[in-house]
Structures are given as C-alpha cells and as structure tokens.
Design an enzyme around this catalytic site. Structure first.
Site, PDB file in Angstrom:
ATOM      1  N   GLY A 120       6.569  -2.345   6.110  1.00 32.50           N
ATOM      2  CA  GLY A 120       7.941  -2.838   6.071  1.00 32.50           C
ATOM      3  C   GLY A 120       8.940  -1.981   6.821  1.00 32.50           C
ATOM      4  O   GLY A 120       8.662  -0.839   7.192  1.00 32.50           O
ATOM      5  N   GLU A 121      10.105  -2.571   7.064  1.00 32.77           N
ATOM      6  CA  GLU A 121      11.186  -1.867   7.754  1.00 32.77           C
ATOM      7  C   GLU A 121      12.231  -1.475   6.695  1.00 32.77           C
ATOM      8  O   GLU A 121      12.982  -2.333   6.205  1.00 32.77           O
ATOM      9  CB  GLU A 121      11.785  -2.791   8.834  1.00 32.77           C
ATOM     10  CG  GLU A 121      13.079  -2.308   9.442  1.00 32.77           C
ATOM     11  CD  GLU A 121      13.057  -0.859   9.918  1.00 32.77           C
ATOM     12  OE1 GLU A 121      12.202  -0.498  10.733  1.00 32.77           O
ATOM     13  OE2 GLU A 121      13.916  -0.072   9.447  1.00 32.77           O
ATOM     14  N   GLU A 162       0.805  -1.218   0.000  1.00 35.69           N
ATOM     15  CA  GLU A 162       0.000   0.000   0.000  1.00 35.69           C
ATOM     16  C   GLU A 162       0.839   1.271   0.000  1.00 35.69           C
ATOM     17  O   GLU A 162       1.942   1.305   0.541  1.00 35.69           O
ATOM     18  CB  GLU A 162      -0.915   0.011   1.225  1.00 35.69           C
ATOM     19  CG  GLU A 162      -1.932  -1.094   1.158  1.00 35.69           C
ATOM     20  CD  GLU A 162      -3.003  -0.965   2.230  1.00 35.69           C
ATOM     21  OE1 GLU A 162      -3.915  -1.784   2.222  1.00 35.69           O
ATOM     22  OE2 GLU A 162      -2.927  -0.040   3.053  1.00 35.69           O
ATOM     23  N   SER A 209      11.057   4.775  15.641  1.00 38.57           N
ATOM     24  CA  SER A 209       9.865   4.263  16.313  1.00 38.57           C
ATOM     25  C   SER A 209      10.246   3.767  17.694  1.00 38.57           C
ATOM     26  O   SER A 209      10.725   2.656  17.851  1.00 38.57           O
ATOM     27  CB  SER A 209       9.268   3.124  15.482  1.00 38.57           C
ATOM     28  OG  SER A 209       8.693   3.652  14.316  1.00 38.57           O
ATOM     29  N   LEU A 210      10.049   4.614  18.675  1.00 39.37           N
ATOM     30  CA  LEU A 210      10.482   4.308  20.043  1.00 39.37           C
ATOM     31  C   LEU A 210       9.439   3.445  20.757  1.00 39.37           C
ATOM     32  O   LEU A 210       9.720   2.336  21.174  1.00 39.37           O
ATOM     33  CB  LEU A 210      10.685   5.632  20.774  1.00 39.37           C
ATOM     34  CG  LEU A 210      11.654   5.654  21.931  1.00 39.37           C
ATOM     35  CD1 LEU A 210      13.030   5.184  21.518  1.00 39.37           C
ATOM     36  CD2 LEU A 210      11.722   7.077  22.492  1.00 39.37           C
ATOM     37  N   HIS A 211       8.275   3.994  20.952  1.00 34.51           N
ATOM     38  CA  HIS A 211       7.084   3.274  21.454  1.00 34.51           C
ATOM     39  C   HIS A 211       7.137   2.809  22.901  1.00 34.51           C
ATOM     40  O   HIS A 211       6.104   2.475  23.475  1.00 34.51           O
ATOM     41  CB  HIS A 211       6.738   2.070  20.576  1.00 34.51           C
ATOM     42  CG  HIS A 211       6.550   2.425  19.136  1.00 34.51           C
ATOM     43  ND1 HIS A 211       5.827   3.521  18.725  1.00 34.51           N
ATOM     44  CD2 HIS A 211       7.009   1.838  17.995  1.00 34.51           C
ATOM     45  CE1 HIS A 211       5.847   3.583  17.410  1.00 34.51           C
ATOM     46  NE2 HIS A 211       6.560   2.595  16.940  1.00 34.51           N
ATOM     47  N   CYS A 257       3.276   8.372   1.609  1.00 36.94           N
ATOM     48  CA  CYS A 257       3.772   7.352   2.539  1.00 36.94           C
ATOM     49  C   CYS A 257       4.001   6.060   1.748  1.00 36.94           C
ATOM     50  O   CYS A 257       3.074   5.507   1.164  1.00 36.94           O
ATOM     51  CB  CYS A 257       2.725   7.170   3.635  1.00 36.94           C
ATOM     52  SG  CYS A 257       3.172   5.935   4.852  1.00 36.94           S
ATOM     53  N   SER A 276      11.660   6.095   8.330  1.00 39.77           N
ATOM     54  CA  SER A 276      11.220   5.713   9.672  1.00 39.77           C
ATOM     55  C   SER A 276      11.737   4.318   9.958  1.00 39.77           C
ATOM     56  O   SER A 276      11.580   3.403   9.145  1.00 39.77           O
ATOM     57  CB  SER A 276       9.689   5.738   9.722  1.00 39.77           C
ATOM     58  OG  SER A 276       9.244   5.265  10.983  1.00 39.77           O
ATOM     59  N   ASN A 336      -4.091   2.886  16.165  1.00 45.20           N
ATOM     60  CA  ASN A 336      -5.242   2.523  15.323  1.00 45.20           C
ATOM     61  C   ASN A 336      -5.507   1.039  15.503  1.00 45.20           C
ATOM     62  O   ASN A 336      -4.713   0.213  15.061  1.00 45.20           O
ATOM     63  CB  ASN A 336      -4.939   2.820  13.850  1.00 45.20           C
ATOM     64  CG  ASN A 336      -4.911   4.317  13.601  1.00 45.20           C
ATOM     65  OD1 ASN A 336      -5.796   5.040  14.031  1.00 45.20           O
ATOM     66  ND2 ASN A 336      -3.868   4.782  12.942  1.00 45.20           N
ATOM     67  N   CYS A 353       1.258  -3.613  15.272  1.00 43.52           N
ATOM     68  CA  CYS A 353       1.272  -3.224  13.855  1.00 43.52           C
ATOM     69  C   CYS A 353       0.620  -4.290  12.990  1.00 43.52           C
ATOM     70  O   CYS A 353       0.979  -5.465  13.049  1.00 43.52           O
ATOM     71  CB  CYS A 353       2.717  -2.987  13.410  1.00 43.52           C
ATOM     72  SG  CYS A 353       2.863  -2.655  11.649  1.00 43.52           S
ATOM     73  N   CYS A 383       6.159  -6.081  15.200  1.00 47.19           N
ATOM     74  CA  CYS A 383       5.751  -5.309  16.373  1.00 47.19           C
ATOM     75  C   CYS A 383       4.326  -5.701  16.777  1.00 47.19           C
ATOM     76  O   CYS A 383       3.474  -5.957  15.924  1.00 47.19           O
ATOM     77  CB  CYS A 383       5.807  -3.809  16.081  1.00 47.19           C
ATOM     78  SG  CYS A 383       7.461  -3.250  15.665  1.00 47.19           S
ATOM     79  N   CYS A 421      -2.165   4.965   9.886  1.00 46.90           N
ATOM     80  CA  CYS A 421      -0.928   4.297  10.290  1.00 46.90           C
ATOM     81  C   CYS A 421      -1.234   2.946  10.898  1.00 46.90           C
ATOM     82  O   CYS A 421      -2.129   2.824  11.729  1.00 46.90           O
ATOM     83  CB  CYS A 421      -0.212   5.090  11.367  1.00 46.90           C
ATOM     84  SG  CYS A 421       0.307   6.677  10.854  1.00 46.90           S
ATOM     85  N   CYS A 480       6.589  -7.587   7.116  1.00 49.80           N
ATOM     86  CA  CYS A 480       7.719  -7.079   7.899  1.00 49.80           C
ATOM     87  C   CYS A 480       8.167  -8.159   8.871  1.00 49.80           C
ATOM     88  O   CYS A 480       7.334  -8.835   9.470  1.00 49.80           O
ATOM     89  CB  CYS A 480       7.298  -5.827   8.666  1.00 49.80           C
ATOM     90  SG  CYS A 480       8.658  -5.045   9.555  1.00 49.80           S
TER      91      CYS A 480
END
Ligand code: SAH
Ligand code: SF4
Length: 375
Positions: A171-172, A95, A225-227, A108, A203, A302, A122, A119, A345, A115
């Site tokens: 993806g990373e 996407e 991406s800390l989170h 984006c 990112s 989300n 995600c 996570c 996201c 991925c």
C-alpha cells in the site's frame, strides 16, 4: 447476530483517546495509563490493568475491545526474517515482515489492502486495490509482532526487539493518511512504542501534497520511491508521476528536508534490467541526486511471474553503483531478505479482492512497450 459496536482501543492515538474519554467524563491521565498498558506493556486484558479503578475497567468492558487481525500464516525464513499474513476479512489479507540485523530489528508494515498506484514492478500494485487499513489494523501489526517476538525470545534483555519501523509493506501510506497518522503518532509516543522519529520511516511513491502535510504533522524519516530519473520513464513505472512529476517531487523533497529528522531523504531505485539501469540513466539520476540531500538505496528487482520484467545483472548494478559513488552520491544496494518465504520487497501480495479493476487495467497496460526505452 449484531455486529460488535464496541470500539477498538487500537484505533486511537493519545489525543483521540483523551477526546474519547472526555466524552464519558474521564480525565486525560486515563488515556496515558491506557496507552501504557496497551502499547507499552502489550496487555490486552482490561482486568489485568491493575492501576485502573474497577468502575473504569467496567466502562472499558462495556464500550471497548482490543483486537488485532487474526494470523493466517506465520513463517520464519532461514535468514531469520519472519512474515505474518493477517486476515482482514472478506477474503483479504495483508503482510507484515520482521527483518533482524546485528544492530537493529526492522518491522515492515502495510498500510492498505492492495494499492491504487499500480506500479509496473510491484506485486501489490498488480493485485489491485481493496481498501484502506484502519489505524487499529496498522498499529495492530506492530502490537502483534512485538508480542510474538517477545514470546519467542523471553530472555531477550533489550525490550526493543523492534527498533525500527518502515511503512514499506503493501500500500501507499500517504494515500491512507488519516489512518496512518495516528499509527505513526503511537509509534513515537513515549507512553506507547517510544521510537525516535529517525527510526520510523514512511516510504512514498510521491504523493506531493501529503508529503507537505506529513512534514507538519509528524515529520518522520522519509523514503521516496524514485525508480526512474526522467518523467517519460517514471510515468510508465510509477503512474502517479503523471500527477506529480519529478520537478514537483524534487521540490517537495527539498521542502521536507527542512523538517526531517535526518538531514537526508532516502531515494529508492529499483534495478530493472535494461529498463532504468543504463549509464545514461545513472547520469540523469546523478543530476537529480545533486538537487536533494539524499542517500540512494538501489533495490534489485524481485521478480514475480506477471511482471514481465527482469532483475538487473550484477554487472549492471555494479557499473550503475560505481557511477553514482564516483559522483559523490551515498549509494547502497539493498540485500534481499526472506525471499525463501516470499517476504522480499515487492513480493508482498497478500490476497486482495480487487474492487477497482486495477489488475485488469494493468494487464492491458502491459501493451506499453517498457522494454523499448532502453539506451
Ligand atoms: N507504496 C510505497 C511503500 C510500499 S512499496 C512506495 O512505493 O514507496 C515499498 C518499496 O518496495 C518501494 O520502494 C518499492 O519500490 C519496493 N518494491 C515494490 N515492488 C518491488 C519488487 N518487485 N522488487 C523489489 N522491490 C519492490
Ligand atoms: Fe503501491 Fe508502492 Fe507497490 Fe507502487 S510500489 S504499487 S506505490 S505499494
């Protein structure tokens, strides 16, 4: 039928194209001409490239093609956000999302089908992993989106409908570095998309050694991406943390800043109700934020059904933001866009045929009691 042996012109940045053409005895300036036609003007028809000699055009016809993944879905949200689902073969889809705002238009882009980082929060991670995208599939998203947006706005006076690109789709990106790097170079190339380094953002979930490589090869803006503000929690939310824990990640951010096009790193922090959003977490996060010149972007989670997680309440987000701001940390809360077309996201899922059984492992991982770590 034989598979096409032609090479996709979208696969090459300037340096690679010069090398390719040299092999066939063509001069370096041809690469510049080609990049302009293909990326700057969006021309896909070799015969329309009028300043190329007939012989050179014939050579292109024989050895090259220009192809982007085909579009499966093209939807526009009521807030103007537009999403494309591209078919990348073997029942896999990726996407791309365009987010128009008053002062900019952000695209984006995805870098992988699925991925491997997996996570917890995600949707892409939950799908598992199929394969890396090629450079042509990565830059092809920009090529296609720009053409489609220009066609929809023929009167648009500013050529740059897409003013910013963020590698925040599926993806990373730093785990597909060899294919992502030429795509980034094309975004910056004055003969291609000519975006400034500040307007292209990678990112990452924190692939430390490749962050260092990026700082040398193509130092674009960086979002991390800390989170989670401690290793215990981050190990569970972003499993890559077990390999590159926070101390190493923070040091890598400090090193990156020496080369970054902006004087800050963006930390992304997803707001998960009673998982990472307590005052204690805010205090820990402030200590981290003080060590790196950064801006914090809080992302309301989300939800998607399989996650078993919830978005922090507005009250909790408000309290968390207040503590960070009081500590002098520049903090913004991301607005959710395009959620009526599943373009927000973390909702980018495409349709991935998992080759790695990550999705099964993630189901098993749900046994990890993430909700017990509340304060
Ligand atoms: N792999 C890279 C880039 C793609 S993910 C990375 O992790 O940084 C881009 C962003 O989407 C990340 O910051 C991630 O936290 C966010 N995201 C993922 N799932 C989400 C969800 N369910 N709700 C909101 N944001 C999400
Ligand atoms: Fe991969 Fe980023 Fe999703 Fe984590 S948040 S699973 S790194 S795409």
């Amino acid at each position: 039928m034989l598979m096409s042996e032609k090479q996709n012109l979208l696969d090459f940045d300037n340096e690679q194209l010069v090398a390719q053409l040299k092999l066939h005895g063509h001069k370096p300036f041809r690469a510049k001409q080609l990049l302009k036609w293909v990326h700057q003007r969006g021309q896909a028809d070799f015969d329309a490239m009028t300043d190329l000699s007939k012989d050179f055009r014939q050579f292109l016809h024989n050895d090259y093609e220009l192809s982007t993944p085909s579009v499966l879905i093209d939807k526009t949200s009521k807030d103007g956000t537009r999403k494309w689902l591209f078919n990348i073969g073997q029942n896999n889809a990726i996407e791309t999302v365009f987010i128009p705002e008053d002062d900019r238009g952000t695209l984006c882009i995805s870098s992988q089908a699925g991925c491997t980082v997996a996570c917890r929060f995600c949707s892409t991670g939950h799908q598992g992993f199929n394969r890396n995208l090629t450079t042509a599939e990565i830059i092809g998203q920009l090529w296609h989106a720009r053409a489609a947006l220009q066609a929809a706005n023929p009167d648009h006076t500013d050529e740059r409908i897409i003013s910013n690109v963020v590698m925040m789709g599926m993806g990373e990106p730093l785990l597909n570095y060899h294919q992502v790097l030429p795509a980034l170079k094309l975004m910056l190339d004055d003969n291609a998309y000519g975006l400034s380094r500040r307007r292209v953002t990678v990112s990452t979930s924190g692939v430390v050694p490749i962050m260092d490589k990026l700082s040398q090869d193509c130092p674009v803006a960086l979002a991390v991406s800390l989170h989670a503000p401690n290793d215990d929690l981050r190990d569970r939310l972003v499993p890559l943390n077990k390999k590159y824990p926070l101390k190493e990640l923070i040091a890598a951010c400090q090193r990156y800043l020496e080369f970054a096009p902006r004087d800050f790193i963006t930390f992304e922090y997803i707001m998960l109700q009673e998982v990472n959003d307590s005052p204690e977490h805010a205090k820990e996060l402030i200590e981290i934020a003080k060590q790196v010149n950064c801006k914090l972007n809080l992302i309301p989670f989300n939800p998607f059904p399989e996650s078993g997680l919830y978005r922090s309440s507005n009250n909790r987000i408000h309290r968390f933001t207040g503590m960070l701001l009081d500590a002098g940390i520049v903090t913004t809360v991301r607005k959710t866009r395009g959620d009526d077309i599943d373009a927000a996201c973390g909702q980018l899922a495409g349709d991935i045929k998992d080759r790695t059984k990550i999705s099964q492992k993630m189901q098993a991982n749900k046994a990890i009691p993430i909700m017990e770590i509340r304060n």
